[in-house]
Design a protein around this motif. Structure first.
Motif, PDB file in Angstrom:
ATOM      1  N   TRP A 165      -0.835  -8.342  -5.911  1.00  0.00           N
ATOM      2  CA  TRP A 165      -0.663  -6.896  -5.995  1.00  0.00           C
ATOM      3  C   TRP A 165       0.117  -6.561  -7.255  1.00  0.00           C
ATOM      4  O   TRP A 165       0.995  -7.310  -7.667  1.00  0.00           O
ATOM      5  N   THR A 225      -1.669  -1.900  -6.220  1.00  0.00           N
ATOM      6  CA  THR A 225      -3.099  -2.152  -6.217  1.00  0.00           C
ATOM      7  C   THR A 225      -3.328  -3.648  -6.040  1.00  0.00           C
ATOM      8  O   THR A 225      -2.726  -4.448  -6.756  1.00  0.00           O
ATOM      9  N   GLN A 226      -4.185  -4.020  -5.108  1.00  0.00           N
ATOM     10  CA  GLN A 226      -4.521  -5.431  -4.955  1.00  0.00           C
ATOM     11  C   GLN A 226      -5.464  -5.804  -6.091  1.00  0.00           C
ATOM     12  O   GLN A 226      -6.465  -5.134  -6.332  1.00  0.00           O
ATOM     13  N   ARG A 244       0.834  -1.216   0.000  1.00  0.00           N
ATOM     14  CA  ARG A 244       0.000   0.000   0.000  1.00  0.00           C
ATOM     15  C   ARG A 244       0.866   1.262   0.000  1.00  0.00           C
ATOM     16  O   ARG A 244       0.582   2.222  -0.726  1.00  0.00           O
TER      17      ARG A 244
END
Length: 173
Positions: A169, A147-148, A142
Motif C-alpha cells: 500500500w 492505494t494498494q 483504506r
C-alpha cells in the motif's frame, strides 16, 4: 490530540521492554509479522536505536492507565523503505497494538500520528506492507486513503506456520 484517550510520543530507552512485549505478542499470535521467533530485549533496542532522523519509533499510551501500570499499549515506526539514497523521502510505516488494546482506536490514532510525523519530516510517500488477510490493517489503509499497488501471493510465513499473501500500500504525502 485534545480529549483523546491516548498520548503518543517518540520512544525512549525505558520503552524498549514494552515495545518488545507488544511485538512478541504479535509474533506469537501470528497474522501480522513474518518474524518466526520472539525478539530479545537487545534486538528490539537495536531496532529502536536504528531509527535516526528523519525516521522515528513512537509509543502510544493509555492516558487512563492506573498508577503503577505500564501505560504503553502500542508502538509504531517510520522506517527506511529501501536503503538506497534515491528512495529518501519514502518511508515504510508499521504499528503494533497490544492485544488487550486492539479495537479501541489506538491503531487509528497511531497511524494518524505516523502520517503527520512523516509529513513534518518532508516524506513524499508512506508505504505499508501488510499481510493481505490482516483485516484490521487493510481497513486502516483504506480509511486513510492508501492505494494498494501490489499483492505477492504466498510470500511470508508467520510464527504459527501459516502462509500469507503480502499486500503493498502507498499514500502520497
Amino acid at each position: 490530540m485534545p480529549n483523546s484517550p491516548y498520548r503518543i510520543r517518540p520512544a525512549e530507552s525505558d520503552d524498549v521492554a514494552a515495545i518488545a512485549r507488544i511485538y512478541n505478542a504479535a509474533v506469537e499470535a501470528g497474522g501480522s509479522t513474518a518474524d518466526l521467533e520472539s525478539q530479545t530485549l537487545e534486538q528490539r533496542r537495536a531496532w529502536v536505536e536504528s531509527h535516526k532522523p528523519p525516521y522515528v519509533v513512537a509509543v502510544i499510551e493509555d492516558a487512563a492507565a492506573a498508577e503503577g501500570d505500564d501505560p504503553v499499549i502500542g508502538f509504531g515506526a517510520l522506517s527506511v523503505f529501501y536503503d538506497r539514497p534515491g528512495y529518501d523521502g519514502v518511508t515504510d510505516l508499521a504499528y503494533y497494538i497490544a492485544p488487550e488494546a486492539q479495537g479501541g482506536g489506538a491503531g487509528t490514532a497511531m497511524l494518524d500520528w505516523l502520517l503527520a510525523a512523516a509529513r513534518e519530516r518532508n516524506m513524499r510517500k508512506a508505504i505499508g506492507i501488510i499481510f493481505a488477510d490482516n483485516a484490521g490493517s487493510v481497513a486502516l489503509m483504506r480509511r486513510f486513503g492508501f492505494t494498494q499497488f501490489g499483492l505477492l501471493p504466498a510470500a511470508a510465513t508467520d510464527a504459527t506456520g501459516k502462509m500469507h499473501d503480502m499486500s503493498y500500500w502507498y499514500l502520497e504525502l
